[in-house]
Design a protein around this motif. Structure first.
Motif, PDB file in Angstrom:
ATOM      1  N   CYS A  37       0.846  -1.184   0.000  1.00 29.46           N
ATOM      2  CA  CYS A  37       0.000   0.000   0.000  1.00 29.46           C
ATOM      3  C   CYS A  37       0.884   1.236   0.000  1.00 29.46           C
ATOM      4  CB  CYS A  37      -0.900   0.031   1.237  1.00 29.46           C
ATOM      5  SG  CYS A  37      -0.005   0.334   2.771  1.00 29.46           S
ATOM      6  N   VAL A  38       0.256   2.379  -0.246  1.00 30.53           N
ATOM      7  CA  VAL A  38       0.882   3.675  -0.024  1.00 30.53           C
ATOM      8  C   VAL A  38       0.013   4.409   0.991  1.00 30.53           C
ATOM      9  CG1 VAL A  38       1.995   3.780  -2.276  1.00 30.53           C
ATOM     10  CG2 VAL A  38      -0.314   4.701  -2.024  1.00 30.53           C
ATOM     11  N   ALA A  39       0.631   5.238   1.823  1.00 30.51           N
ATOM     12  CA  ALA A  39      -0.119   5.841   2.930  1.00 30.51           C
ATOM     13  C   ALA A  39       0.500   7.166   3.333  1.00 30.51           C
ATOM     14  CB  ALA A  39      -0.142   4.883   4.124  1.00 30.51           C
ATOM     15  N   THR A  40      -0.315   7.983   4.006  1.00 34.03           N
ATOM     16  CA  THR A  40       0.172   9.235   4.573  1.00 34.03           C
ATOM     17  C   THR A  40      -0.833   9.752   5.587  1.00 34.03           C
ATOM     18  OG1 THR A  40       1.222  11.348   3.998  1.00 34.03           O
ATOM     19  CG2 THR A  40      -0.913  10.902   2.998  1.00 34.03           C
ATOM     20  N   SER A  41      -0.444  10.782   6.310  1.00 37.02           N
ATOM     21  CA  SER A  41      -1.341  11.486   7.223  1.00 37.02           C
ATOM     22  C   SER A  41      -1.526  12.912   6.746  1.00 37.02           C
ATOM     23  CB  SER A  41      -0.776  11.484   8.654  1.00 37.02           C
ATOM     24  OG  SER A  41      -0.687  10.169   9.150  1.00 37.02           O
ATOM     25  N   PHE A  42      -2.665  13.510   7.094  1.00 40.53           N
ATOM     26  CA  PHE A  42      -2.933  14.909   6.745  1.00 40.53           C
ATOM     27  C   PHE A  42      -3.856  15.498   7.795  1.00 40.53           C
ATOM     28  CE2 PHE A  42      -6.328  12.442   4.909  1.00 40.53           C
ATOM     29  CZ  PHE A  42      -7.470  13.235   5.017  1.00 40.53           C
ATOM     30  N   THR A  43      -3.900  16.809   7.843  1.00 38.00           N
ATOM     31  CA  THR A  43      -4.776  17.480   8.812  1.00 38.00           C
ATOM     32  C   THR A  43      -5.927  18.145   8.086  1.00 38.00           C
ATOM     33  OG1 THR A  43      -3.443  19.496   8.704  1.00 38.00           O
ATOM     34  CG2 THR A  43      -2.892  17.879  10.428  1.00 38.00           C
ATOM     35  N   ALA A 133      -0.697   4.356  -7.352  1.00 37.00           N
ATOM     36  CA  ALA A 133      -1.930   5.035  -6.953  1.00 37.00           C
ATOM     37  C   ALA A 133      -1.805   6.519  -7.220  1.00 37.00           C
ATOM     38  CB  ALA A 133      -2.217   4.803  -5.478  1.00 37.00           C
ATOM     39  N   ILE A 134      -2.924   7.134  -7.561  1.00 42.46           N
ATOM     40  CA  ILE A 134      -3.017   8.578  -7.661  1.00 42.46           C
ATOM     41  C   ILE A 134      -4.312   8.982  -6.976  1.00 42.46           C
ATOM     42  CG2 ILE A 134      -4.081   8.502  -9.976  1.00 42.46           C
ATOM     43  CD1 ILE A 134      -2.587  11.169 -10.536  1.00 42.46           C
ATOM     44  N   ALA A 135      -4.227   9.942  -6.070  1.00 40.28           N
ATOM     45  CA  ALA A 135      -5.407  10.325  -5.300  1.00 40.28           C
ATOM     46  C   ALA A 135      -5.210  11.716  -4.731  1.00 40.28           C
ATOM     47  CB  ALA A 135      -5.657   9.327  -4.165  1.00 40.28           C
ATOM     48  N   GLU A 136      -6.332  12.397  -4.491  1.00 42.23           N
ATOM     49  CA  GLU A 136      -6.290  13.640  -3.733  1.00 42.23           C
ATOM     50  C   GLU A 136      -7.638  13.914  -3.096  1.00 42.23           C
ATOM     51  OE1 GLU A 136      -6.526  17.230  -6.889  1.00 42.23           O
ATOM     52  OE2 GLU A 136      -4.787  15.943  -7.159  1.00 42.23           O
ATOM     53  N   ILE A 137      -7.593  14.569  -1.980  1.00 46.11           N
ATOM     54  CA  ILE A 137      -8.791  14.956  -1.253  1.00 46.11           C
ATOM     55  C   ILE A 137      -8.888  16.469  -1.288  1.00 46.11           C
ATOM     56  CG2 ILE A 137      -9.985  14.946   0.976  1.00 46.11           C
ATOM     57  CD1 ILE A 137      -8.514  12.358   1.649  1.00 46.11           C
ATOM     58  N   THR A 138     -10.023  16.966  -1.703  1.00 42.91           N
ATOM     59  CA  THR A 138     -10.214  18.409  -1.810  1.00 42.91           C
ATOM     60  C   THR A 138     -11.405  18.855  -0.987  1.00 42.91           C
ATOM     61  OG1 THR A 138     -11.580  18.140  -3.802  1.00 42.91           O
ATOM     62  CG2 THR A 138      -9.225  18.502  -4.138  1.00 42.91           C
ATOM     63  N   GLU A 139     -11.344  20.105  -0.566  1.00 44.34           N
ATOM     64  CA  GLU A 139     -12.485  20.790   0.032  1.00 44.34           C
ATOM     65  C   GLU A 139     -12.637  22.106  -0.720  1.00 44.34           C
ATOM     66  OE1 GLU A 139     -13.958  22.724   4.262  1.00 44.34           O
ATOM     67  OE2 GLU A 139     -12.249  21.344   4.243  1.00 44.34           O
ATOM     68  N   GLY A 140     -13.625  22.129  -1.620  1.00 42.82           N
ATOM     69  CA  GLY A 140     -13.724  23.272  -2.511  1.00 42.82           C
ATOM     70  C   GLY A 140     -12.513  23.329  -3.414  1.00 42.82           C
ATOM     71  N   ARG A 146      -2.699  14.865  -1.211  1.00 41.44           N
ATOM     72  CA  ARG A 146      -2.491  14.354  -2.562  1.00 41.44           C
ATOM     73  C   ARG A 146      -1.302  13.410  -2.561  1.00 41.44           C
ATOM     74  NH1 ARG A 146       1.427  16.909  -5.929  1.00 41.44           N
ATOM     75  NH2 ARG A 146       2.642  18.495  -4.819  1.00 41.44           N
ATOM     76  N   THR A 147      -1.336  12.441  -3.481  1.00 39.89           N
ATOM     77  CA  THR A 147      -0.211  11.518  -3.595  1.00 39.89           C
ATOM     78  C   THR A 147       1.000  12.237  -4.177  1.00 39.89           C
ATOM     79  OG1 THR A 147      -1.174  10.800  -5.693  1.00 39.89           O
ATOM     80  CG2 THR A 147      -1.523   9.380  -3.786  1.00 39.89           C
ATOM     81  N   ASP A 148       2.136  12.026  -3.520  1.00 41.54           N
ATOM     82  CA  ASP A 148       3.404  12.570  -4.002  1.00 41.54           C
ATOM     83  C   ASP A 148       4.528  11.768  -3.370  1.00 41.54           C
ATOM     84  OD1 ASP A 148       3.769  13.518  -1.387  1.00 41.54           O
ATOM     85  OD2 ASP A 148       3.109  15.543  -1.888  1.00 41.54           O
ATOM     86  N   GLY A 149       5.748  12.205  -3.577  1.00 42.30           N
ATOM     87  CA  GLY A 149       6.908  11.448  -3.121  1.00 42.30           C
ATOM     88  C   GLY A 149       7.095  11.409  -1.624  1.00 42.30           C
ATOM     89  N   SER A 150       6.297  12.177  -0.870  1.00 35.95           N
ATOM     90  CA  SER A 150       6.449  12.187   0.587  1.00 35.95           C
ATOM     91  C   SER A 150       5.699  11.039   1.263  1.00 35.95           C
ATOM     92  CB  SER A 150       5.939  13.518   1.147  1.00 35.95           C
ATOM     93  OG  SER A 150       4.522  13.622   0.994  1.00 35.95           O
ATOM     94  N   TRP A 151       4.873  10.327   0.530  1.00 39.57           N
ATOM     95  CA  TRP A 151       4.101   9.229   1.126  1.00 39.57           C
ATOM     96  C   TRP A 151       5.028   8.074   1.512  1.00 39.57           C
ATOM     97  CZ3 TRP A 151      -1.553   8.008  -0.019  1.00 39.57           C
ATOM     98  CH2 TRP A 151      -2.306   9.180  -0.169  1.00 39.57           C
ATOM     99  N   SER A 152       4.519   7.182   2.327  1.00 35.36           N
ATOM    100  CA  SER A 152       5.251   5.971   2.703  1.00 35.36           C
ATOM    101  C   SER A 152       4.537   4.759   2.122  1.00 35.36           C
ATOM    102  CB  SER A 152       5.356   5.854   4.224  1.00 35.36           C
ATOM    103  OG  SER A 152       4.055   5.771   4.792  1.00 35.36           O
ATOM    104  N   ALA A 153       5.155   3.585   2.276  1.00 37.34           N
ATOM    105  CA  ALA A 153       4.599   2.346   1.728  1.00 37.34           C
ATOM    106  C   ALA A 153       4.863   1.205   2.688  1.00 37.34           C
ATOM    107  CB  ALA A 153       5.211   2.046   0.365  1.00 37.34           C
ATOM    108  N   GLY A 154       4.192   0.095   2.465  1.00 41.23           N
ATOM    109  CA  GLY A 154       4.416  -1.082   3.297  1.00 41.23           C
ATOM    110  C   GLY A 154       3.595  -2.257   2.822  1.00 41.23           C
TER     111      GLY A 154
END
Length: 758
Positions: A37-43, A133-140, A146-154
């Motif tokens: 998987c690929v994963a990350t955290s966001f606020t 994977a390519i993904a992003e979460i938007t509000e307006g 968004r997926t980028d090189g800062s994500w982690s995997a496992g």
């Protein structure tokens, strides 16, 4: 949360502007290995509407704060990935919390890099060797994540998956570390398009109708219905114990488990327990075709529940026929189940063996029936885009689409067969008749013209002489699987040149009509003249002065008479030869994939309705009701898939879920129940009423939910009188034939009476 995708977003021309990148686990081990998987955290802040858009190379499943997003299966679906990849959109407002959030995207090989069509293309990685994977979460207008090189995997619990393979899942890996890196992959976001058709979903579950244990201690479960789907288990036991679930469509002698017809497809899954109370699982990145499951438990574990979940891109059946003959009703149900089980992303031939491809010939002959039974407008539009992308430069239409052979070297050119390639004319036409969809006609029209030119150029003239070699340019399947009867004295079959010429005529004539609808008058006239040229050449080449067709087989007569290829002066004689060809076969079917949909309509057209009834109700092999009597719950690929004594036909090509012969249901709707959509009022603005009464059925009722509402029609026989009742919704106008007294009838219920046989 709205699990349905799409949200009415933009077309490719005004596509969503992505800021995300396609990322892949840096330690991705390749096809057929452990998944990651690929994963990350966001606020995020509370309130507002949050939209997740996601897609993948391969298959994906998203979890947001530990909860699965949506209910769709096998996303992003199956397309020609070098042309376009769908993305799905979800309102995740109720899953995003105030403060820190965690998103995780599981990745599987899927159609993108699983080995496909084993007998033609063996390697994996057909569209690429890296899942991502390519993904992003938007509000307006704000991008929250968004997926980028800062994500982690496992690693994830899926230790291996494949379309034919099935899946292995080790629950002990749930919650494994996500401390590996990702790589940004080169990717053109212009290939991403909003979801084009309904996504694959679970249908209503099926519990076992019978369960038992074999001599080896394995449990077997009969769900009573062959499906394309997933077996869900609930199990409890010690960590490391394993449950192995195999699937089959039939049982052999002595109720022995038999899935030899899967060929090289394993079609199974293995679940390894984590040992924490009740554990429930079904495959994440695969599906199977089956009626039966055999479960082997290794170690200290107990399976406490087993359920079959059919899956499909078609979520509801919207048309049906019932009669006074239970076997016919079961045949209609079998057709609907074969539609559901094979309309998984693309219209496949079968859902079980190492094939499951979008064969164009099967889809072409079944398109009309599919439109009667379900709303398949967008499903077929999506499929036709893949067909057009697979069309060769010379105009040849692929044998199946998406076409794995087009992106793999050294496997011949699997394109250009008459009957199969004619999907490019027939399927858009059915979309026009059933949904009033002129956009499909317009979008496909250039491809139609290229296909017609290709066919003409095979032999440079109106009579088509296909190439007998396979797979090479100009090859044809002819009337695939046309039965020949007793091998000591086989019945006649159609010649490949005759079949090809008839198919070409049908498509030329149809495209001429389509050109007229689109206002392409010059093309309409040119193609009408070509059709007349083919018709004259056909008569010269294949019709004797006596009116006998050259091959004297059921397919030749059915297609030629149904499509007016027989000169008027020869119709009476050809009709008599047609009748005799059926009677000499003792009313057994003598047609294959291409001829079968025409057989009963042609008999009715030339006044041989009683003959059509005898063929339809014949319970011997080959015959529709023979399958039902043998316990079929879906349509078979072969008329003789199971012998009268229960013997299984040699399994190397023997599917028990193959919808093509279910095309007979179009005849039940249009001829027997007597409701036909009109070219003059497509989309059921206008219909023609002309029932064919088959006394052996006792009574007939049909229903269909069209864009205007529900249409119902049916007839009953009482004391030699037929009562025909039709109910039309607002927006539908019906023209009754002369037997019903003629006239035009509007919305409401109308009743007609006439003498049986009158």
């Amino acid at each position: 949360m709205d699990g349905q995708t799409g949200l009415g977003e933009q077309s490719r021309a005004t596509a969503y502007q992505w800021t995300a990148e396609m990322i892949s686990p840096a330690h991705d081990a390749g096809d057929g290995h452990e998944a990651r998987c690929v994963a990350t955290s966001f606020t995020a802040k509370a309130g507002g509407t949050k939209i997740l858009r996601a897609s993948a190379q391969g298959l994906y499943r998203v979890f947001l704060n530990g909860t699965r997003v949506g209910e769709d299966l096998l996303t992003p679906g199956w397309t020609n990935y070098d042309d376009r990849i769908a993305y799905q959109s979800y309102d995740v407002s109720d899953l995003v919390t105030e403060g820190e959030n965690r998103i995780e995207i599981w990745l599987g090989d899927g159609w993108y890099r699983s080995p496909l069509m084993a007998r033609a293309v063996r390697p994996g990685n057909l569209w690429g060797d890296r899942v991502g994977a390519i993904a992003e979460i938007t509000e307006g207008e704000t991008v929250l994540c968004r997926t980028d090189g800062s994500w982690s995997a496992g690693l994830i619990p899926v230790t291996r998956s494949g379309i034919y393979y099935g899946e292995d899942y080790d629950a002990r890996l749930e919650g494994a570390a996500r401390d590996e890196s990702v790589e940004v992959l080169p990717f053109d976001t212009g290939r991403l398009v909003p979801q084009e058709a309904p996504t694959v979903r679970h249908l209503a579950p099926l519990e076992p109708v019978e369960s038992w244990t074999d001599a080896e201690g394995r449990s077997l479960h009969d769900f009573g219905q062959n499906v394309g789907g997933l077996v869900r288990i609930t199990v409890k036991g010690k960590p490391g114990a394993e449950v192995y679930v195999e699937h089959s469509e039939v049982l052999g002698p002595d109720r022995a488990f038999d899935n030899r017809n899967y060929r090289s497809a394993r079609g199974a899954y293995r679940y390894t327990l984590k040992g924490e109370g009740d554990e429930t699982y079904e495959p994440v990145f695969s599906f199977m075709g089956y009626r039966f499951a055999r479960i082997t438990v290794t170690g200290d574990a107990e399976v406490t529940a087993v359920t079959s979940f059919p899956i499909s891109s078609v979520h509801e059946i919207e048309g049906g026929v019932t009669t006074g003959e239970p076997a016919v009703d079961r045949l209609v149900q079998n057709t609907a189940w074969s539609l559901l089980g094979n309309f998984i992303e693309v219209p496949t031939d079968c859902p079980q063996r190492d094939e499951r491809m979008g064969w164009t010939g099967d889809a072409q002959v079944f398109a009309g029936t599919a439109c009667w039974m379900a709303d398949v407008k967008e499903f077929f539009r999506k499929y036709l885009r893949d067909v057009m992308h697979d069309q060769r430069e010379n105009g040849a239409i692929p044998h199946y689409s998406p076409d794995a052979t087009r992106v793999a070297e050294g496997h011949g050119d699997w394109a250009g067969s008459t009957g199969w390639g004619d999907v490019i004319t027939e399927m858009p036409w059915q979309l026009y008749l059933h949904y009033g969809d002129t956009d499909a006609l317009r979008e496909c029209f250039p491809a139609m013209l290229k296909w017609l030119d290709y066919m003409w150029n095979i032999s440079g003239g109106p009579v088509i002489h296909p190439n007998a070699e396979w797979p090479v340019d100009g090859f044809t399947f002819g009337d695939w699987l046309q039965p020949t009867g007793d091998n000591r004295k086989p019945r006649p079959t159609i010649g490949e040149d005759c079949a090809a010429t008839i198919s070409h005529f049908i498509s030329v004539q149809l495209t001429s009509r389509i050109a007229g609808i689109l206002g392409e008058e010059a093309e309409a006239q040119r193609l009408a003249a070509r059709a007349e040229q083919i018709k004259a050449a056909f008569a010269h080449e294949f019709i004797a002065p006596s009116g006998r067709l050259g091959h004297n087989d059921q397919t030749s007569y059915a297609l030629a008479l149904l499509h007016d290829l027989v000169p008027e002066e020869h119709v009476p004689a050809a009709t008599e030869y047609f009748r005799k060809s059926v009677e000499d076969a003792h009313y057994l079917i003598g047609t294959g994939f291409i001829g079968t949909p025409a057989l009963l309509p042609a008999l009715c057209k030339v006044g041989l309705t009683e003959t059509a009834e005898k063929v339809f109700l014949n319970r011997k092999v080959p015959g529709w009701l023979y399958q039902v009597d043998q316990g079929a719950t879906t349509i078979w690929e072969r008329w003789d898939a199971i012998g009268p004594d229960g013997t299984i036909y040699e399994p190397s090509m023997n599917s028990y879920n193959h919808y093509a012969y279910g095309a007979v249901c179009q005849w039940l709707f249009e001829d027997v129940a007597g409701v036909t959509p009109s070219e003059d009022g497509p989309g059921f603005d206008k219909v023609r009423l002309s029932p064919r009464v088959l006394p052996g059925l006792g009574h007939v009722e049909m229903w269909h939910d069209c864009r205007h509402g529900r249409i119902e029609a049916g007839w009953r026989i009482e004391e030699g009188q037929v009562t025909y009742r039709v109910t039309l919704p607002e927006g539908v106008e019906a023209h009754a034939d002369d037997a019903l007294g003629g006239g035009t009838h509007g919305p409401g219920t109308h009743e007609f009476t006439f003498a049986l046989g009158g």
